[in-house]
Design a protein around this motif. Structure first.
Motif, PDB file in Angstrom:
ATOM      1  N   GLN A 201       2.229  26.815  30.576  1.00 63.01           N
ATOM      2  CA  GLN A 201       3.125  26.653  31.759  1.00 63.01           C
ATOM      3  C   GLN A 201       3.295  25.324  32.342  1.00 63.01           C
ATOM      4  OE1 GLN A 201       2.070  29.876  34.538  1.00 63.01           O
ATOM      5  NE2 GLN A 201       2.673  31.412  33.145  1.00 63.01           N
ATOM      6  N   VAL A 202       2.151  24.502  32.289  1.00 64.35           N
ATOM      7  CA  VAL A 202       2.106  23.003  33.081  1.00 64.35           C
ATOM      8  C   VAL A 202       1.273  22.396  32.098  1.00 64.35           C
ATOM      9  CG1 VAL A 202       2.756  23.970  35.406  1.00 64.35           C
ATOM     10  CG2 VAL A 202       0.207  23.655  34.745  1.00 64.35           C
ATOM     11  N   GLU A 203       1.409  21.118  32.180  1.00 69.09           N
ATOM     12  CA  GLU A 203       0.312  20.034  31.567  1.00 69.09           C
ATOM     13  C   GLU A 203      -0.820  20.280  32.255  1.00 69.09           C
ATOM     14  OE1 GLU A 203       1.791  16.370  30.238  1.00 69.09           O
ATOM     15  OE2 GLU A 203       2.601  17.321  28.467  1.00 69.09           O
ATOM     16  N   VAL A 204      -1.877  20.279  31.920  1.00 69.36           N
ATOM     17  CA  VAL A 204      -3.269  20.365  32.529  1.00 69.36           C
ATOM     18  C   VAL A 204      -4.084  19.139  32.168  1.00 69.36           C
ATOM     19  CG1 VAL A 204      -5.476  21.579  33.180  1.00 69.36           C
ATOM     20  CG2 VAL A 204      -3.257  22.990  32.529  1.00 69.36           C
ATOM     21  N   TYR A 205      -4.425  18.322  33.293  1.00 71.23           N
ATOM     22  CA  TYR A 205      -5.297  17.126  33.078  1.00 71.23           C
ATOM     23  C   TYR A 205      -6.768  17.395  33.696  1.00 71.23           C
ATOM     24  CZ  TYR A 205      -0.711  15.276  32.296  1.00 71.23           C
ATOM     25  OH  TYR A 205       0.537  15.274  31.638  1.00 71.23           O
ATOM     26  N   VAL A 206      -7.489  16.733  33.407  1.00 72.70           N
ATOM     27  CA  VAL A 206      -8.900  17.037  34.142  1.00 72.70           C
ATOM     28  C   VAL A 206      -9.485  15.462  34.638  1.00 72.70           C
ATOM     29  CG1 VAL A 206     -10.238  17.190  32.251  1.00 72.70           C
ATOM     30  CG2 VAL A 206     -11.169  18.057  34.251  1.00 72.70           C
ATOM     31  N   ASP A 207     -10.279  15.412  35.655  1.00 72.52           N
ATOM     32  CA  ASP A 207     -11.163  14.142  35.903  1.00 72.52           C
ATOM     33  C   ASP A 207     -12.217  14.742  36.697  1.00 72.52           C
ATOM     34  OD1 ASP A 207     -10.659  14.107  38.873  1.00 72.52           O
ATOM     35  OD2 ASP A 207      -9.228  12.545  38.401  1.00 72.52           O
ATOM     36  N   SER A 208     -13.136  13.683  36.920  1.00 75.72           N
ATOM     37  CA  SER A 208     -14.465  13.834  37.676  1.00 75.72           C
ATOM     38  C   SER A 208     -15.606  14.386  36.838  1.00 75.72           C
ATOM     39  CB  SER A 208     -14.245  15.026  38.976  1.00 75.72           C
ATOM     40  OG  SER A 208     -13.224  14.486  39.863  1.00 75.72           O
ATOM     41  N   GLY A 209     -16.577  13.414  36.613  1.00 74.10           N
ATOM     42  CA  GLY A 209     -17.663  14.005  35.713  1.00 74.10           C
ATOM     43  C   GLY A 209     -17.484  13.445  34.224  1.00 74.10           C
ATOM     44  N   ILE A 210     -16.454  13.009  33.820  1.00 72.44           N
ATOM     45  CA  ILE A 210     -16.113  12.703  32.380  1.00 72.44           C
ATOM     46  C   ILE A 210     -16.790  11.442  32.220  1.00 72.44           C
ATOM     47  CG2 ILE A 210     -14.685  12.176  30.604  1.00 72.44           C
ATOM     48  CD1 ILE A 210     -14.362  15.137  31.602  1.00 72.44           C
ATOM     49  N   ARG A 211     -17.896  11.483  31.559  1.00 72.15           N
ATOM     50  CA  ARG A 211     -18.885  10.148  31.318  1.00 72.15           C
ATOM     51  C   ARG A 211     -18.918  10.065  29.907  1.00 72.15           C
ATOM     52  NH1 ARG A 211     -17.732   9.881  35.532  1.00 72.15           N
ATOM     53  NH2 ARG A 211     -19.060  10.063  37.425  1.00 72.15           N
ATOM     54  N   ARG A 212     -18.784  10.660  28.866  1.00 70.67           N
ATOM     55  CA  ARG A 212     -19.057  10.384  27.449  1.00 70.67           C
ATOM     56  C   ARG A 212     -18.011  11.036  26.783  1.00 70.67           C
ATOM     57  NH1 ARG A 212     -24.453   9.092  26.557  1.00 70.67           N
ATOM     58  NH2 ARG A 212     -23.655   8.178  24.598  1.00 70.67           N
ATOM     59  N   GLY A 213     -17.719  10.237  25.392  1.00 71.29           N
ATOM     60  CA  GLY A 213     -16.900  10.881  24.614  1.00 71.29           C
ATOM     61  C   GLY A 213     -17.101  12.248  24.282  1.00 71.29           C
ATOM     62  N   THR A 214     -18.196  12.873  24.211  1.00 68.54           N
ATOM     63  CA  THR A 214     -18.391  14.239  24.059  1.00 68.54           C
ATOM     64  C   THR A 214     -17.718  15.092  25.085  1.00 68.54           C
ATOM     65  OG1 THR A 214     -20.389  14.040  24.944  1.00 68.54           O
ATOM     66  CG2 THR A 214     -20.399  14.212  22.673  1.00 68.54           C
ATOM     67  N   ASP A 215     -17.732  14.760  26.388  1.00 68.60           N
ATOM     68  CA  ASP A 215     -17.084  15.182  27.708  1.00 68.60           C
ATOM     69  C   ASP A 215     -15.576  15.324  27.343  1.00 68.60           C
ATOM     70  OD1 ASP A 215     -19.424  15.250  28.761  1.00 68.60           O
ATOM     71  OD2 ASP A 215     -19.228  13.450  29.847  1.00 68.60           O
ATOM     72  N   ILE A 216     -14.972  14.301  26.911  1.00 76.29           N
ATOM     73  CA  ILE A 216     -13.636  14.213  26.452  1.00 76.29           C
ATOM     74  C   ILE A 216     -13.158  15.456  25.723  1.00 76.29           C
ATOM     75  CG2 ILE A 216     -11.509  12.885  25.585  1.00 76.29           C
ATOM     76  CD1 ILE A 216     -13.252  10.424  26.396  1.00 76.29           C
ATOM     77  N   LEU A 217     -13.877  15.337  24.598  1.00 74.88           N
ATOM     78  CA  LEU A 217     -13.655  16.625  23.631  1.00 74.88           C
ATOM     79  C   LEU A 217     -13.823  17.996  24.140  1.00 74.88           C
ATOM     80  CD1 LEU A 217     -12.890  16.989  20.590  1.00 74.88           C
ATOM     81  CD2 LEU A 217     -15.196  16.891  19.898  1.00 74.88           C
ATOM     82  N   LYS A 218     -14.871  18.069  25.048  1.00 73.74           N
ATOM     83  CA  LYS A 218     -15.216  19.293  25.513  1.00 73.74           C
ATOM     84  C   LYS A 218     -13.942  19.819  26.471  1.00 73.74           C
ATOM     85  CE  LYS A 218     -20.146  18.797  25.935  1.00 73.74           C
ATOM     86  NZ  LYS A 218     -21.249  18.465  26.800  1.00 73.74           N
ATOM     87  N   ALA A 219     -13.460  18.579  27.156  1.00 71.62           N
ATOM     88  CA  ALA A 219     -12.247  19.208  28.220  1.00 71.62           C
ATOM     89  C   ALA A 219     -10.993  19.451  27.074  1.00 71.62           C
ATOM     90  CB  ALA A 219     -11.766  17.869  29.098  1.00 71.62           C
ATOM     91  N   LEU A 220     -10.779  18.823  26.190  1.00 73.06           N
ATOM     92  CA  LEU A 220      -9.591  18.689  25.331  1.00 73.06           C
ATOM     93  C   LEU A 220      -9.596  20.214  24.573  1.00 73.06           C
ATOM     94  CD1 LEU A 220      -9.085  15.316  23.755  1.00 73.06           C
ATOM     95  CD2 LEU A 220      -8.154  16.524  25.834  1.00 73.06           C
ATOM     96  N   CYS A 221     -10.968  20.681  24.128  1.00 72.05           N
ATOM     97  CA  CYS A 221     -11.123  21.869  23.559  1.00 72.05           C
ATOM     98  C   CYS A 221     -10.829  23.101  24.460  1.00 72.05           C
ATOM     99  CB  CYS A 221     -12.512  22.038  23.148  1.00 72.05           C
ATOM    100  SG  CYS A 221     -12.955  21.194  21.587  1.00 72.05           S
ATOM    101  N   LEU A 222     -11.058  22.863  25.809  1.00 74.09           N
ATOM    102  CA  LEU A 222     -10.746  23.953  26.827  1.00 74.09           C
ATOM    103  C   LEU A 222      -9.294  24.017  27.383  1.00 74.09           C
ATOM    104  CD1 LEU A 222     -13.774  23.748  29.100  1.00 74.09           C
ATOM    105  CD2 LEU A 222     -13.326  25.313  27.827  1.00 74.09           C
ATOM    106  N   GLY A 223      -8.546  23.056  26.771  1.00 72.50           N
ATOM    107  CA  GLY A 223      -7.151  23.273  26.988  1.00 72.50           C
ATOM    108  C   GLY A 223      -6.417  21.897  27.490  1.00 72.50           C
ATOM    109  N   ALA A 224      -7.254  20.804  28.233  1.00 72.63           N
ATOM    110  CA  ALA A 224      -6.813  19.631  28.873  1.00 72.63           C
ATOM    111  C   ALA A 224      -6.038  19.125  27.982  1.00 72.63           C
ATOM    112  CB  ALA A 224      -7.958  19.028  29.486  1.00 72.63           C
ATOM    113  N   LYS A 225      -4.911  18.315  28.422  1.00 74.99           N
ATOM    114  CA  LYS A 225      -4.028  17.376  27.777  1.00 74.99           C
ATOM    115  C   LYS A 225      -4.661  15.852  27.677  1.00 74.99           C
ATOM    116  CE  LYS A 225      -0.205  19.939  26.754  1.00 74.99           C
ATOM    117  NZ  LYS A 225      -0.039  20.213  25.262  1.00 74.99           N
ATOM    118  N   ALA A 226      -5.249  15.649  28.713  1.00 78.40           N
ATOM    119  CA  ALA A 226      -5.891  14.430  28.697  1.00 78.40           C
ATOM    120  C   ALA A 226      -7.073  14.349  29.616  1.00 78.40           C
ATOM    121  CB  ALA A 226      -4.814  13.198  28.880  1.00 78.40           C
ATOM    122  N   VAL A 227      -7.788  13.386  30.162  1.00 76.77           N
ATOM    123  CA  VAL A 227      -8.818  13.264  30.892  1.00 76.77           C
ATOM    124  C   VAL A 227      -8.699  11.937  31.708  1.00 76.77           C
ATOM    125  CG1 VAL A 227     -10.401  14.547  29.545  1.00 76.77           C
ATOM    126  CG2 VAL A 227     -10.570  12.232  29.573  1.00 76.77           C
TER     127      VAL A 227
END
Length: 301
Positions: A201-227
């Protein structure tokens, strides 16, 4: 206020991001005007992170200027109606030889009886009464897509979709607003588990606590469009544009390595099945309240 880190401030960030086409979210509290920052990045998309001013006319003028400069969306900050308790910030006095000044809002830092908190004194102009009904005013004031930055509960993610915003940023303001608030990744999991339709329904982004490339991938796996990556970028800014470019290169290499390790060749192949969340599933609320059309954005302790 990136000029506190390096004289070129947000200009150096824009130049560093431009080499890679990385998007940049320009704060209302930037050290330079939005027009100056946008002029430094020929390839990267720009967004305005708006702190709504008590003087609404001032915010309307800023929105108009951001549109004219070619920014792509407005990210409305909803998780900082009042300044958070930042004890370390209060202990650092404002240096009389260096003026912290935000040209887009006219805010400047000063010492007072509480200390020298830059976040508190620079945020005195922010409108603490901002609520859901103000989205009507915002839509009248700009043609840009509207993203709510600072969603911290699945209930508010539902409300954001109901109010028809274009996107949300799941964020706890880098842990600097509400003490003991949960990590953004947990709120992202909360949305995924209880109302996964939000991601459609909406584009979902996330920030706060993204420290490594693995963090980026985890967020994208959960549905985030970008970090979003703020603190790392400021650390890198100590070395100017070169530092920003070096940092982006490091994060890109880490992300690509993580992708190879889990066996995907494109980010659109990321999915929740690549994650083992058993160790933290118990931290996600098992039940949620059905949100009425309330007038306040909330956080969860």
């Amino acid at each position: 206020m990136a000029k506190l880190v390096h004289p070129d401030g947000e200009l150096a960030i824009a130049r560093g991001c431009s080499k890679f086409g990385i998007g940049q979210c320009i704060s209302s509290n930037a050290s330079y005007d939005v027009s100056e920052i946008v002029a430094c990045g020929s390839k990267n998309p720009f967004f305005l992170q708006l702190y709504v001013n008590k003087d609404r006319a001032s915010s309307e003028a800023l929105l108009k200027r951001a549109e004219e400069c070619g920014t792509k969306a407005v990210f409305v900050t909803v998780d900082a109606p009042v300044p958070g308790r930042r004890e370390a910030d209060e202990r650092v006095p404002v240096d009389q030889g260096f003026v912290a000044y935000a040209p887009m809002t006219g805010a400047s830092a000063s010492n007072d009886s509480k200390g020298g908190g830059l976040g508190r004194t620079m945020g005195a102009y922010v409108d603490a009464t901002l609520n859901w009904d103000d989205l009507k005013w915002l839509r009248r004031s700009t043609r840009l897509p509207i993203v709510l930055k600072g969603i911290q509960t699945v209930e508010d993610a539902i409300l954001a979709a109901q109010y028809g915003v274009d996107g949300i940023v799941v964020s706890n303001h880098g842990g600097r607003s509400l003490d003991t608030s949960p990590p953004s990744i947990l709120t992202l999991m909360e949305i995924r588990q209880h109302h996964p339709e939000i991601f459609e329904q909406v584009e979902v982004y996330v920030d706060s606590g993204i420290r490594r490339g693995t963090d980026i991938l985890k967020a994208l796996c959960l549905g985030a469009k970008a970090v979003g990556l703020g603190r790392h970028t400021l650390y890198a800014l100590n070395y100017g544009q070169e530092g920003v470019e070096k940092f982006i290169g490091i994060m890109r290499d880490e992300l690509e390595t993580a992708m190879r390790m889990v066996g995907i060749t494109s980010l659109d192949q990321a999915h929740p099945g690549l994650l083992n969340t058993c160790d933290i599933d118990h931290l996600v609320p098992r039940t949620i309240e059905t949100p009425p059309m309330v007038l306040r954005v909330k956080a969860r302790l």
